[in-house]
Design a protein around this motif. Structure first.
Motif, PDB file in Angstrom:
ATOM      1  N   GLY A  88      -0.992  -4.940   4.008  1.00 51.11           N
ATOM      2  CA  GLY A  88       0.227  -4.030   3.825  1.00 51.11           C
ATOM      3  C   GLY A  88       1.082  -4.591   2.403  1.00 51.11           C
ATOM      4  N   GLU A  89       0.712  -5.607   1.972  1.00 49.35           N
ATOM      5  CA  GLU A  89       1.458  -6.197   0.681  1.00 49.35           C
ATOM      6  C   GLU A  89       1.179  -5.382  -0.388  1.00 49.35           C
ATOM      7  OE1 GLU A  89      -0.143  -9.845  -0.254  1.00 49.35           O
ATOM      8  OE2 GLU A  89      -2.150  -9.435  -0.976  1.00 49.35           O
ATOM      9  N   GLU A  90       2.298  -5.296  -1.279  1.00 47.45           N
ATOM     10  CA  GLU A  90       2.009  -4.332  -2.296  1.00 47.45           C
ATOM     11  C   GLU A  90       1.304  -4.628  -3.408  1.00 47.45           C
ATOM     12  OE1 GLU A  90       5.900  -3.734  -4.295  1.00 47.45           O
ATOM     13  OE2 GLU A  90       6.855  -3.112  -2.330  1.00 47.45           O
ATOM     14  N   HIS A  91       0.957  -6.149  -3.679  1.00 46.03           N
ATOM     15  CA  HIS A  91       0.121  -6.514  -4.923  1.00 46.03           C
ATOM     16  C   HIS A  91      -1.380  -6.309  -4.362  1.00 46.03           C
ATOM     17  CE1 HIS A  91      -0.802  -8.883  -8.312  1.00 46.03           C
ATOM     18  NE2 HIS A  91      -1.617  -9.525  -7.378  1.00 46.03           N
ATOM     19  N   TYR A  92      -2.188  -5.851  -5.156  1.00 43.23           N
ATOM     20  CA  TYR A  92      -3.760  -5.931  -5.167  1.00 43.23           C
ATOM     21  C   TYR A  92      -4.309  -6.916  -5.804  1.00 43.23           C
ATOM     22  CZ  TYR A  92      -4.345  -1.298  -3.406  1.00 43.23           C
ATOM     23  OH  TYR A  92      -4.228  -0.003  -2.282  1.00 43.23           O
ATOM     24  N   HIS A  93      -5.315  -7.683  -5.192  1.00 40.93           N
ATOM     25  CA  HIS A  93      -5.892  -8.921  -5.675  1.00 40.93           C
ATOM     26  C   HIS A  93      -7.221  -8.487  -6.224  1.00 40.93           C
ATOM     27  CE1 HIS A  93      -3.030 -11.565  -3.430  1.00 40.93           C
ATOM     28  NE2 HIS A  93      -3.036 -10.626  -2.659  1.00 40.93           N
ATOM     29  N   PRO A  94      -7.771  -9.109  -7.495  1.00 41.62           N
ATOM     30  CA  PRO A  94      -9.095  -8.907  -7.829  1.00 41.62           C
ATOM     31  C   PRO A  94     -10.030  -9.421  -6.581  1.00 41.62           C
ATOM     32  CG  PRO A  94      -8.113 -10.776  -8.987  1.00 41.62           C
ATOM     33  CD  PRO A  94      -6.981 -10.211  -8.270  1.00 41.62           C
ATOM     34  N   ALA A  95     -11.122  -8.605  -6.643  1.00 45.49           N
ATOM     35  CA  ALA A  95     -12.122  -9.092  -5.401  1.00 45.49           C
ATOM     36  C   ALA A  95     -13.471  -8.629  -5.705  1.00 45.49           C
ATOM     37  CB  ALA A  95     -11.522  -8.558  -4.286  1.00 45.49           C
ATOM     38  N   VAL A  96     -14.432  -9.254  -5.058  1.00 47.72           N
ATOM     39  CA  VAL A  96     -15.592  -8.800  -4.877  1.00 47.72           C
ATOM     40  C   VAL A  96     -16.205  -8.305  -3.735  1.00 47.72           C
ATOM     41  CG1 VAL A  96     -16.563 -10.972  -4.846  1.00 47.72           C
ATOM     42  CG2 VAL A  96     -18.082  -9.195  -5.615  1.00 47.72           C
ATOM     43  N   SER A  97     -16.683  -7.045  -3.267  1.00 43.25           N
ATOM     44  CA  SER A  97     -16.942  -6.695  -2.124  1.00 43.25           C
ATOM     45  C   SER A  97     -18.349  -6.277  -1.696  1.00 43.25           C
ATOM     46  CB  SER A  97     -16.282  -5.346  -1.830  1.00 43.25           C
ATOM     47  OG  SER A  97     -14.741  -5.631  -1.744  1.00 43.25           O
ATOM     48  N   PHE A  98     -18.955  -6.568  -0.534  1.00 46.67           N
ATOM     49  CA  PHE A  98     -20.288  -6.343  -0.339  1.00 46.67           C
ATOM     50  C   PHE A  98     -20.312  -5.224   0.699  1.00 46.67           C
ATOM     51  CE2 PHE A  98     -23.578  -7.093   2.852  1.00 46.67           C
ATOM     52  CZ  PHE A  98     -24.733  -6.825   2.156  1.00 46.67           C
ATOM     53  N   GLU A 100     -17.522  -6.486   3.705  1.00 47.04           N
ATOM     54  CA  GLU A 100     -16.847  -7.651   3.272  1.00 47.04           C
ATOM     55  C   GLU A 100     -16.251  -8.072   2.127  1.00 47.04           C
ATOM     56  OE1 GLU A 100     -19.196 -11.255   4.514  1.00 47.04           O
ATOM     57  OE2 GLU A 100     -20.968 -10.033   4.297  1.00 47.04           O
ATOM     58  N   THR A 101     -15.254  -8.736   1.897  1.00 49.82           N
ATOM     59  CA  THR A 101     -14.695  -8.777   0.705  1.00 49.82           C
ATOM     60  C   THR A 101     -14.098 -10.287   0.431  1.00 49.82           C
ATOM     61  OG1 THR A 101     -13.858  -6.676   0.364  1.00 49.82           O
ATOM     62  CG2 THR A 101     -12.547  -8.123  -0.639  1.00 49.82           C
ATOM     63  N   HIS A 102     -14.622 -10.548  -0.705  1.00 51.37           N
ATOM     64  CA  HIS A 102     -13.968 -12.134  -1.073  1.00 51.37           C
ATOM     65  C   HIS A 102     -12.846 -11.791  -2.305  1.00 51.37           C
ATOM     66  CE1 HIS A 102     -14.003 -16.186  -2.454  1.00 51.37           C
ATOM     67  NE2 HIS A 102     -14.134 -15.916  -3.641  1.00 51.37           N
ATOM     68  N   VAL A 103     -11.936 -12.430  -1.925  1.00 50.43           N
ATOM     69  CA  VAL A 103     -10.533 -12.302  -2.916  1.00 50.43           C
ATOM     70  C   VAL A 103     -10.817 -13.509  -3.738  1.00 50.43           C
ATOM     71  CG1 VAL A 103      -7.974 -12.310  -2.942  1.00 50.43           C
ATOM     72  CG2 VAL A 103      -9.242 -11.369  -0.977  1.00 50.43           C
ATOM     73  N   LEU A 104     -10.695 -13.233  -5.224  1.00 57.05           N
ATOM     74  CA  LEU A 104     -10.898 -14.006  -6.195  1.00 57.05           C
ATOM     75  C   LEU A 104      -9.584 -14.903  -6.419  1.00 57.05           C
ATOM     76  CD1 LEU A 104     -12.694 -11.769  -8.798  1.00 57.05           C
ATOM     77  CD2 LEU A 104     -13.626 -12.951  -6.643  1.00 57.05           C
ATOM     78  N   ASP A 105      -8.373 -14.772  -5.814  1.00 57.82           N
ATOM     79  CA  ASP A 105      -7.255 -15.359  -6.052  1.00 57.82           C
ATOM     80  C   ASP A 105      -7.205 -16.734  -5.403  1.00 57.82           C
ATOM     81  OD1 ASP A 105      -6.128 -13.427  -7.844  1.00 57.82           O
ATOM     82  OD2 ASP A 105      -5.159 -12.566  -6.588  1.00 57.82           O
ATOM     83  N   GLY A 106      -8.242 -17.011  -4.764  1.00 60.25           N
ATOM     84  CA  GLY A 106      -8.432 -18.341  -4.036  1.00 60.25           C
ATOM     85  C   GLY A 106      -8.024 -18.288  -2.370  1.00 60.25           C
ATOM     86  N   GLU A 107      -7.698 -19.058  -1.726  1.00 59.29           N
ATOM     87  CA  GLU A 107      -7.468 -19.086  -0.252  1.00 59.29           C
ATOM     88  C   GLU A 107      -6.342 -18.127   0.226  1.00 59.29           C
ATOM     89  OE1 GLU A 107      -9.593 -20.035   2.251  1.00 59.29           O
ATOM     90  OE2 GLU A 107     -11.073 -21.255   1.226  1.00 59.29           O
ATOM     91  N   ILE A 108      -6.720 -16.849   0.308  1.00 57.70           N
ATOM     92  CA  ILE A 108      -5.669 -16.119   1.168  1.00 57.70           C
ATOM     93  C   ILE A 108      -6.153 -15.456   2.269  1.00 57.70           C
ATOM     94  CG2 ILE A 108      -4.644 -13.837   0.931  1.00 57.70           C
ATOM     95  CD1 ILE A 108      -5.010 -14.269  -2.500  1.00 57.70           C
ATOM     96  N   VAL A 109      -5.026 -15.703   3.322  1.00 52.95           N
ATOM     97  CA  VAL A 109      -5.466 -15.024   4.463  1.00 52.95           C
ATOM     98  C   VAL A 109      -4.891 -13.679   4.716  1.00 52.95           C
ATOM     99  CG1 VAL A 109      -4.657 -15.498   7.018  1.00 52.95           C
ATOM    100  CG2 VAL A 109      -5.015 -17.401   5.470  1.00 52.95           C
ATOM    101  N   CYS A 110      -5.921 -13.037   5.581  1.00 53.58           N
ATOM    102  CA  CYS A 110      -5.808 -11.660   5.830  1.00 53.58           C
ATOM    103  C   CYS A 110      -5.848 -11.543   7.234  1.00 53.58           C
ATOM    104  CB  CYS A 110      -6.522 -10.831   5.043  1.00 53.58           C
ATOM    105  SG  CYS A 110      -6.410  -8.905   5.394  1.00 53.58           S
ATOM    106  N   LYS A 111      -4.887 -11.218   7.994  1.00 50.75           N
ATOM    107  CA  LYS A 111      -4.986 -11.250   9.730  1.00 50.75           C
ATOM    108  C   LYS A 111      -5.170  -9.915  10.360  1.00 50.75           C
ATOM    109  CE  LYS A 111      -1.966 -15.231  10.104  1.00 50.75           C
ATOM    110  NZ  LYS A 111      -0.734 -15.856  10.495  1.00 50.75           N
ATOM    111  N   GLU A 112      -4.616  -8.911   9.575  1.00 46.94           N
ATOM    112  CA  GLU A 112      -4.626  -7.625  10.565  1.00 46.94           C
ATOM    113  C   GLU A 112      -5.353  -6.387   9.700  1.00 46.94           C
ATOM    114  OE1 GLU A 112      -0.956  -6.461  11.759  1.00 46.94           O
ATOM    115  OE2 GLU A 112      -0.741  -8.441  12.758  1.00 46.94           O
ATOM    116  N   ARG A 113      -5.128  -5.989   8.390  1.00 47.85           N
ATOM    117  CA  ARG A 113      -5.687  -4.837   7.959  1.00 47.85           C
ATOM    118  C   ARG A 113      -5.797  -5.357   6.348  1.00 47.85           C
ATOM    119  NH1 ARG A 113      -6.438   0.007   9.709  1.00 47.85           N
ATOM    120  NH2 ARG A 113      -5.910   1.831   8.391  1.00 47.85           N
ATOM    121  N   ILE A 114      -6.896  -4.502   5.734  1.00 43.06           N
ATOM    122  CA  ILE A 114      -7.270  -4.693   4.489  1.00 43.06           C
ATOM    123  C   ILE A 114      -7.700  -3.326   3.760  1.00 43.06           C
ATOM    124  CG2 ILE A 114      -9.690  -5.047   4.901  1.00 43.06           C
ATOM    125  CD1 ILE A 114      -9.760  -6.918   2.488  1.00 43.06           C
ATOM    126  N   ASP A 115      -6.958  -3.150   2.655  1.00 46.68           N
ATOM    127  CA  ASP A 115      -7.289  -1.971   1.687  1.00 46.68           C
ATOM    128  C   ASP A 115      -8.126  -2.474   0.603  1.00 46.68           C
ATOM    129  OD1 ASP A 115      -5.218  -0.974   3.274  1.00 46.68           O
ATOM    130  OD2 ASP A 115      -4.215  -0.485   1.703  1.00 46.68           O
TER     131      ASP A 115
END
Length: 279
Positions: free
Chosen positions: A201-211, A225-240
């Motif tokens: 639910g954060e406001e910022h979008y991160h560059p990513a690559v998705s399969f 599944e999605t790999h976030v390009l900004d480095g080690e980022i934890v997503c616990k509950e929900r992803i857009d």
């Protein structure tokens, strides 16, 4: 927008299925004034913006009408139905191809005669010389043309869902990914996509690559599944996940090392594809 007092203030409505909230739909919404509302006729078939997902793409309040409540009404019955819910309704906005009633018998001309007030008909909207319709957006997604779908939508095609556990190989052997459930959404053709990801639910979008697809190199199961390009980022509950560009199809690799090498190339291509975007 369910409160009765709020409905009483609505003086204009745009009516339709509005799956996708695409460029054509936005022309209808732009014709509403400050006291306008969107009336979504819920058919049960929406899979671009299922349910309340439509609310992400407008500032207008939305009222949801089940199709079964109105499908048997004639033109006058439909107008009475609207007036009962919107007592000060003075203007109705519909698309040029709007139909309603049993077997879609009635048109905007019938609606205008029965209503007596203003019925504003929005002409066909085109992008690149092609008319914009939800079924065309679905067709583009099915063949993996997310860039074409996005042009029709006027925004990046986005799916949202709860985070689920993956097979555990990514973080250990490949790259860490966030796995998601996407109940109700149409998914693009199997493959790898440059994307944007919003986490918890954060406001910022991160560059990513998705399969999207079956993990044919490992366990064969289906995954998003999605790999976030900004480095080690934890997503616990929900992803857009917003799809930007298709990079390649789903492929089977001879080894995890070969797959990891290709993922490195996918990451580089994704960075290039989303690098020009304002995040």
């Amino acid at each position: 927008m369910k409160h009765a007092t709020a409905l009483k203030k609505v003086d204009a409505v745009a009516i339709g299925g509005f799956d996708g909230m695409h460029e054509g739909h936005q022309h209808l919404f732009n014709a509403l004034g400050e006291r306008g509302a969107i009336v979504v006729v819920e058919t049960g078939y929406a899979n671009l913006t299922p349910g309340r997902e439509r609310e992400h793409f407008t500032t207008h309040p939305i009222v949801y009408l089940p199709l079964d409540e109105i499908r048997m009404l004639d033109d006058r019955g439909f107008v009475d139905y609207l007036r009962e819910r919107f007592p000060v309704l003075s203007r109705i906005v519909v698309g040029y191809d709007f139909r309603f009633g049993l077997d879609r018998k009635f048109s905007h001309a019938d609606l205008s005669k029965a209503f007596g007030g203003a019925v504003q008909v929005i002409d066909e909207v085109t992008v690149g010389g092609e008319s914009v319709h939800s079924h065309k957006i679905r067709a583009k997604l099915i063949i993996g043309d997310v860039a074409g779908a996005n042009r029709f939508l006027g925004h990046n095609y986005t799916v949202r869902g709860d985070v689920v556990r993956g097979q555990g190989i990514g973080k250990k052997e490949l790259v860490p990914t966030v796995n998601m459930l996407t109940n109700g959404f149409l998914l693009p053709k199997e493959g790898v996509y440059a994307s944007l990801a919003r986490l918890d639910g954060e406001e910022h979008y991160h560059p990513a690559v998705s399969f999207v697809g079956h993990r044919v190199t490992t366990d064969g199961s289906f995954a998003v599944e999605t790999h976030v390009l900004d480095g080690e980022i934890v997503c616990k509950e929900r992803i857009d996940v917003s799809f930007v560009q298709r990079l390649r199809g789903n492929e089977k690799f001879a080894s995890l090392d070969a797959l990891k090498e290709q993922i490195g190339r996918d990451i580089a291509a994704a960075r290039k594809a989303v690098g020009r975007l304002e995040l």
